[in-house]
Design a protein around this motif. Structure first.
Motif, mmCIF file in Angstrom:
data_model
loop_
_atom_site.group_PDB
_atom_site.id
_atom_site.type_symbol
_atom_site.label_atom_id
_atom_site.label_comp_id
_atom_site.label_asym_id
_atom_site.label_seq_id
_atom_site.Cartn_x
_atom_site.Cartn_y
_atom_site.Cartn_z
ATOM 1 N N GLN A 1 0.782 -1.102 0.047
ATOM 2 C CA GLN A 1 -0.076 -0.049 -0.149
ATOM 3 C C GLN A 1 0.922 1.362 -0.036
ATOM 4 O OE1 GLN A 1 -2.843 0.247 -0.585
ATOM 5 N NE2 GLN A 1 -4.061 2.040 0.616
ATOM 6 N N LEU B 1 -5.501 5.608 -5.347
ATOM 7 C CA LEU B 1 -5.123 4.820 -3.773
ATOM 8 C C LEU B 1 -5.915 5.742 -2.506
ATOM 9 C CD1 LEU B 1 -1.722 3.866 -4.606
ATOM 10 C CD2 LEU B 1 -3.886 2.266 -4.957
ATOM 11 N N SER B 2 -5.699 5.121 -1.401
ATOM 12 C CA SER B 2 -6.078 5.865 -0.423
ATOM 13 C C SER B 2 -5.582 7.367 -0.139
ATOM 14 C CB SER B 2 -5.719 4.919 1.058
ATOM 15 O OG SER B 2 -6.114 3.793 0.976
#
Length: 122
Positions: free
Chosen positions: A1, A110-111
């Protein structure tokens, strides 16, 4: 991530300048289009600028065109936003992300990070 860390925000007077930085925890900006976004209180997040991974072609929202410049340093995994001639309406929390579409779509992004607050006020 991948994590994004935005920095460089602050309080600035109208007409002033700030340079925002966005550092990614992994090498992602070399491979994907990246973008800066902002969200003002009570409003939806909106695209500010995007930049392609190869060639560094940039796209800007009409509201910032001619005042803001997006750039990137792939070796440092960092994207920048130089903001000049700031206006009170630029006040918002600024975020970066990748991958994004050149037109600003974040459907594959993405986050989001914590963002950095920019306040333009006299």
């Amino acid at each position: 991530q991948v994590q994004f860390v935005e920095s460089g925000g602050g309080l600035v007077q109208p007409g002033g300048s700030l340079r925002l930085s966005c550092a990614a925890s992994r090498s992602i900006f070399s491979f994907y289009t990246a973008g800066w976004y902002r969200q003002a209180p009570g409003k939806q997040r909106e695209m500010v600028a995007t930049i392609t991974n190869n060639g560094g072609i940039a796209n800007y929202a009409n509201s910032v065109k001619g005042r803001f410049i997006i750039s990137r340093d792939n070796a440092k995994n960092t994207v920048y936003l130089q903001m000049n001639s700031l206006k009170p309406e630029d006040t918002a929390v600024y975020y970066c992300n990748a991958p994004v579409s050149f037109d600003g779509s974040t459907s594959n992004s993405l986050s989001w990070g914590q963002g950095t607050q920019v306040t333009v006020s006299s």
